[in-house]
Design a protein around this motif. Structure first.
Motif, PDB file in Angstrom:
ATOM      1  N   SER A   1      -7.902  -6.948   0.273  1.00 29.60           N
ATOM      2  CA  SER A   1      -7.916  -5.488   0.348  1.00 29.60           C
ATOM      3  C   SER A   1      -6.926  -4.988   1.394  1.00 29.60           C
ATOM      4  O   SER A   1      -6.561  -5.699   2.337  1.00 29.60           O
ATOM      5  N   SER A   2      -6.498  -3.739   1.230  1.00 28.76           N
ATOM      6  CA  SER A   2      -5.467  -3.180   2.109  1.00 28.76           C
ATOM      7  C   SER A   2      -5.915  -3.074   3.559  1.00 28.76           C
ATOM      8  O   SER A   2      -5.076  -3.017   4.460  1.00 28.76           O
ATOM      9  N   ASP A   3      -7.249  -3.055   3.810  1.00 28.78           N
ATOM     10  CA  ASP A   3      -7.719  -3.039   5.192  1.00 28.78           C
ATOM     11  C   ASP A   3      -7.960  -4.446   5.738  1.00 28.78           C
ATOM     12  O   ASP A   3      -8.426  -4.619   6.865  1.00 28.78           O
TER      13      ASP A   3
ATOM     14  N   ARG B   1      -1.516   3.102  -2.278  1.00 27.88           N
ATOM     15  CA  ARG B   1      -2.680   3.657  -1.589  1.00 27.88           C
ATOM     16  C   ARG B   1      -2.993   5.076  -2.051  1.00 27.88           C
ATOM     17  O   ARG B   1      -4.159   5.450  -2.218  1.00 27.88           O
TER      18      ARG B   1
ATOM     19  N   LYS C   1      -1.455  -4.796   4.484  1.00 23.58           N
ATOM     20  CA  LYS C   1      -1.482  -3.351   4.694  1.00 23.58           C
ATOM     21  C   LYS C   1      -0.124  -2.819   5.117  1.00 23.58           C
ATOM     22  O   LYS C   1       0.321  -1.770   4.669  1.00 23.58           O
TER      23      LYS C   1
ATOM     24  N   ALA D   1      -8.066   1.823  -2.197  1.00 28.02           N
ATOM     25  CA  ALA D   1      -7.892   1.918  -0.750  1.00 28.02           C
ATOM     26  C   ALA D   1      -9.149   2.411  -0.043  1.00 28.02           C
ATOM     27  O   ALA D   1      -9.418   2.026   1.101  1.00 28.02           O
TER      28      ALA D   1
ATOM     29  N   PRO E   1       0.799  -1.226   0.000  1.00 26.81           N
ATOM     30  CA  PRO E   1       0.000   0.000   0.000  1.00 26.81           C
ATOM     31  C   PRO E   1       0.834   1.281   0.000  1.00 26.81           C
ATOM     32  O   PRO E   1       0.402   2.294  -0.554  1.00 26.81           O
TER      33      PRO E   1
END
Length: 313
Positions: free
Chosen positions: A178-180, A283, A121, A229, A55
């Motif tokens: 996903s980055s989260d 990101r 992340k 993001a 990210p």
């Protein structure tokens, strides 16, 4: 041509917004002689199959069959070309360019094939596919490893793709988390289909939900998926929508519940008559890469082009 929708993805990438209103078929372009260019540092004379970017945009993992390692297995094609099993390679952003990719160590790589890298992340946890010789007895073929100061930790099962789905796999193309760390997308062909579709699941308090075929999937082939993001845009590759030939890259705008509100072809600066897939970006949108015909291309955020090929699902 289906009804045009607003082209919002450019705003996400560059902090600027060009929009198509219904009935407007014009295109807007920022002049730049190097809008999209081959990244010769990251690419090789062999096939680049998949990409992952951290990210923060400082690390790239490449799935490539470029070979050259002690553990690699060579294959000679009928055309007398030499191919190798696929390995994972790493490059880091230093100064204003990427470093020469180096293979991840044996233990992550093997004499079989490794593919479909995903970075967490923080950028120090790697999920990947490995068809190593023990995958059936180690809850594979998807694994994870953590990059610590002393090196990469021993691989363990990611436990993300359940065994009953692995048994039904005809082909697997791409995994993305996903980055989260709250959503996952898997592109694979499952029995009885022969073509790959996009599947998705979400993380709840009880763990990951059941995988479901995503509404973006078509009767054609899907190859990859990447969520922005902020969760508002899903970039994916498909030959099931109108495009420029082969696999094209598209951007789907999502509502607050994650449902698709419109789909846009990413335009002729990105897409060609060949195959484009595996869009990834940092990101903040300052770095973007994708694969075109087995080579890695980079995109300058000042070069994005809006296109009139918009669809409502």
């Amino acid at each position: 041509m289906k009804r045009l929708c607003m082209a919002l993805w450019v705003g996400l990438m560059c902090g600027a917004l060009w929009a198509h209103t219904p009935g407007d078929s014009s295109r807007t372009q920022i002049p730049d002689a190097h809008r999209v260019q081959l990244n010769e540092c990251l690419s090789s004379s062999h096939r680049e199959l998949n990409l992952a970017i951290s990210p923060d945009g400082k690390t790239v993992i490449i799935a490539s069959d470029r070979g050259g390692n002690d553990w690699n297995t060579a294959f000679v094609t009928p055309d007398r070309d030499t191919l190798y099993d696929v390995d994972l390679w790493v490059s880091n952003w230093k100064g204003d360019s990427w470093t020469t990719p180096k293979p991840l160590p044996f233990g992550i790589n093997s004499s079989a094939s490794e593919d479909e890298p995903v970075l967490s992340k923080s950028g120090n946890r790697l999920h990947f596919l490995s068809w190593n010789l023990t995958w059936e007895g180690t809850a594979g073929p998807y694994y994870r490893s953590k990059n610590k100061k002393g090196g990469w930790s021993p691989i363990v099962s990611s436990a993300l793709i359940p065994e009953y789905l692995i048994r039904d796999v005809q082909n697997t193309r791409h995994l993305y988390i996903s980055s989260d760390d709250r959503q996952a997308f898997w592109t694979a062909g499952l029995v009885p289909d022969l073509t790959a579709d996009i599947y998705s699941c979400k993380k709840s308090r009880w763990g990951w939900t059941q995988w479901q075929k995503h509404e973006l999937s078509t009767f054609g082939e899907e190859r990859s998926a990447f969520l922005s993001a902020d969760g508002r845009f899903l970039y994916f590759s498909s030959d099931g929508y109108e495009g420029y030939g082969g696999l094209d890259l598209f951007c789907a705008q999502l509502d607050k519940d994650g449902h698709v509100t419109c789909i846009q072809n990413m335009g002729p600066e990105i897409n060609t008559s060949g195959d484009e897939h595996n869009w990834v970006m940092s990101r903040d949108g300052s770095k973007a890469l994708f694969i075109r015909d087995d080579s890695i291309y980079e995109v300058s955020c000042n070069s994005m082009l809006t296109d009139s090929n918009d669809y409502t699902p």
